[in-house]
Design a protein around this motif. Sequence first.
Motif, PDB file in Angstrom:
ATOM      1  N   ILE A   1     -11.778  12.310  29.433  1.00 48.98           N
ATOM      2  CA  ILE A   1     -12.715  11.209  29.690  1.00 48.98           C
ATOM      3  C   ILE A   1     -12.713  10.972  31.202  1.00 48.98           C
ATOM      4  O   ILE A   1     -11.652  10.747  31.792  1.00 48.98           O
ATOM      5  N   VAL A   2     -13.879  11.063  31.801  1.00 48.62           N
ATOM      6  CA  VAL A   2     -13.975  10.784  33.244  1.00 48.62           C
ATOM      7  C   VAL A   2     -14.814   9.522  33.423  1.00 48.62           C
ATOM      8  O   VAL A   2     -16.040   9.545  33.245  1.00 48.62           O
ATOM      9  N   ILE A   3     -14.167   8.421  33.744  1.00 49.32           N
ATOM     10  CA  ILE A   3     -14.887   7.151  33.897  1.00 49.32           C
ATOM     11  C   ILE A   3     -15.800   7.241  35.124  1.00 49.32           C
ATOM     12  O   ILE A   3     -15.340   7.532  36.231  1.00 49.32           O
ATOM     13  N   GLY A   4     -17.078   7.020  34.897  1.00 52.22           N
ATOM     14  CA  GLY A   4     -18.037   7.063  36.015  1.00 52.22           C
ATOM     15  C   GLY A   4     -18.211   8.444  36.613  1.00 52.22           C
ATOM     16  O   GLY A   4     -18.586   8.574  37.784  1.00 52.22           O
ATOM     17  N   GLY A   5     -17.959   9.473  35.807  1.00 53.77           N
ATOM     18  CA  GLY A   5     -17.961  10.850  36.320  1.00 53.77           C
ATOM     19  C   GLY A   5     -19.270  11.322  36.926  1.00 53.77           C
ATOM     20  O   GLY A   5     -19.284  12.254  37.727  1.00 53.77           O
ATOM     21  N   ALA A   6     -20.384  10.699  36.557  1.00 59.45           N
ATOM     22  CA  ALA A   6     -21.673  11.141  37.098  1.00 59.45           C
ATOM     23  C   ALA A   6     -22.041  10.378  38.374  1.00 59.45           C
ATOM     24  O   ALA A   6     -23.195  10.370  38.795  1.00 59.45           O
TER      25      ALA A   6
ATOM     26  N   VAL B   1      -7.433  10.989  30.962  1.00 56.86           N
ATOM     27  CA  VAL B   1      -8.448  10.067  31.493  1.00 56.86           C
ATOM     28  C   VAL B   1      -8.398  10.121  33.020  1.00 56.86           C
ATOM     29  O   VAL B   1      -7.321  10.084  33.614  1.00 56.86           O
ATOM     30  N   SER B   2      -9.547  10.266  33.637  1.00 57.19           N
ATOM     31  CA  SER B   2      -9.605  10.215  35.096  1.00 57.19           C
ATOM     32  C   SER B   2     -10.785   9.331  35.495  1.00 57.19           C
ATOM     33  O   SER B   2     -11.603   8.939  34.653  1.00 57.19           O
ATOM     34  N   VAL B   3     -10.864   9.018  36.771  1.00 56.52           N
ATOM     35  CA  VAL B   3     -11.919   8.114  37.220  1.00 56.52           C
ATOM     36  C   VAL B   3     -12.577   8.675  38.473  1.00 56.52           C
ATOM     37  O   VAL B   3     -11.918   9.217  39.362  1.00 56.52           O
ATOM     38  N   ASN B   4     -13.891   8.563  38.499  1.00 54.66           N
ATOM     39  CA  ASN B   4     -14.656   9.005  39.663  1.00 54.66           C
ATOM     40  C   ASN B   4     -14.731   7.840  40.653  1.00 54.66           C
ATOM     41  O   ASN B   4     -14.896   6.687  40.245  1.00 54.66           O
ATOM     42  N   ILE B   5     -14.637   8.165  41.923  1.00 53.11           N
ATOM     43  CA  ILE B   5     -14.608   7.081  42.922  1.00 53.11           C
ATOM     44  C   ILE B   5     -15.965   6.366  43.001  1.00 53.11           C
ATOM     45  O   ILE B   5     -16.037   5.140  42.923  1.00 53.11           O
ATOM     46  N   GLY B   6     -17.035   7.148  43.111  1.00 54.97           N
ATOM     47  CA  GLY B   6     -18.365   6.543  43.258  1.00 54.97           C
ATOM     48  C   GLY B   6     -18.874   5.863  42.002  1.00 54.97           C
ATOM     49  O   GLY B   6     -19.490   4.803  42.065  1.00 54.97           O
TER      50      GLY B   6
END
Lengths: 213, 396
Positions: free
Chosen positions: A165-170, A56-61
């Motif tokens: 899973i990339v939270i907020g990846g877009a 699981v990773s998270v996008n900053i924006g």
Amino acid sequence: MNAGLIILLSAAIIIYFGFAHRVLDRLRLNDRAALGFLVAMIVGGFLPDLPLGANVSVNIGGGIIPVVLVVYLWSKVERAEINRNGIAVLITAAAVFAAMKIIPLEPTYNFFLDPLYITALIAGLVGYLSGRSRRGAFTSGTMAVVLNDLASGVENIFAGVRSNIVIGGAGIFDAVVIAGFLALGLAEIVGETAERITLETSGREEENPDEEQ
Amino acid sequence: MLEKIHFAGKYARKTTAVLTVLTVLLLLELLLFCSSPVLMARQLETIVDDIDHCTVEGYYTMKDIGSKDVILVTARKMNAGDEYINQENNLYEVERIEGRTAWARFKGRIELSHFSAEMVWGKIEGDAFISEAQADGEDFKIGIYHSHGAESYVPSDGSESIPEGGGILKVGEVLAERLRDNQLAVAYSSETHVPHDAGAYQRSRRTVEELLRDGSNALFDVHRDAVPAAEYKETVQGEPTVQIQLVVGRQNQNVQTNRSFAESMKRVTDDTHPGLIKGILMADGSYNQDMAPLSLLLEVGSHENTREGAERSVSLFAETVSVYFRGQEGAAALEGIGSTALRSVLWVVLITGLAVGVYMLVSTGGRDELRSKIKHFFTREFSEFRGGNKRNENEE
């Protein structure tokens, strides 16, 4: 790139960003803060994702900034409202989780909305009903998608499936942000309409008190 | 009046209470559901089987409203307004749905769009759209991914859905390899986007963003359909071949350009490998095609076709893509795409204007208040940027 396409993409982006700024403006943010968050979401979307472990990773924006915004909003309200918002987030997250399992996975099977917008619809309704609050709708929409992403990660672990899973990846175009914005927009429309109807009805009845009897 | 508002508030609180109780029950059920990994896995499997379009009992059949002939069999649900361009370039529009039959009217045989990549990304250098530097992968890139990475081919993979990574990933890999063999730069994502539920497109949206950030100019979301194998079987240049269907999402602002892209891909394929493209379906949904103007969903055969057949089909398709993007089809007419995009702009602006107008009318209820709100918007909303102090409405 072809001029027509540049205009098309620009128009879509300007309308979306304009809508986003108006939405943020409704969140007890002043113009500068609203613009600041908007720019942070856009710029943050281009920065590398931060790993959280367990695939699981998270996008900053698209992930961190919206959550920071939610925390910031909670820091500005009373304890009672935070509690109400927290319950609304859990209710929305559960409803969205159930909806994602129940509704068919192909958008063509959904009778009126793409699944991307169903989250926003649920969040808008639950968030608004939980306290007739625009902020409640926004926090419900945003956090429901984040919690569902985490739930998907847990689900994959239980199922023994390796998937990222990339939270907020877009970034600013992610479901996390779109759900929050649309939920607030929906709450705004529902709220304004309901308040207008209530006021109109009350006004008419006050003008003709005998009719009621 | 205050009493009325108070009454409305009480009513809203009651509704909220009822909703809360219902949702708490739902939460409890979910908690029980999640408490046992074995139970969860079993139930998930059942749910996925029920909702996965590959196991839906029956599928949709599109029939000509006049001749009653079958035009298309698809696992995608058909809706009124959907359009379909068949192998012979006949255009049909769905008028009504009866059960699982979509009755469509023949709209005529159409001339497929002459819409070349250069119209989107700029003037070609010499006789090829992609310069040598771009062909080396410096600039132009094709992104390939799978929103439903669990999809599989039963005869080859033994199952129609493999959450760890279905046979469709191998088909995507072959497409990527063949494109690279044809000197095109490719970014390929083998992400499966599981769990296989309605959130898959939300998750693949992130992959789309990643591919675009990585410099992809065109995107292919590779899937397989879920109808009997015969629906996708065709003889192409003397060889039995698994067909490919192109799907365009109608609910996105790029629909016209995506459709033109699909039409032109079919036009080029009809020249290079006639019969390989089964048709173009314009269906409900966005399929993340709102993210890029050159974006298509490919249905490479069905779950009952063999994966090897699908791999061969994408190899042929890669040749078409190469022909298309390298500009060998010749100088395509430049008119068309600009006006297509501008038409979309008009629609976007019109719909936005309409939505804002309706909202303003609802929220103001009168011309005077509307005028006052507009005046407020232009004089006070941005006063902060001009050095003034805006009073926050919510804090008032």
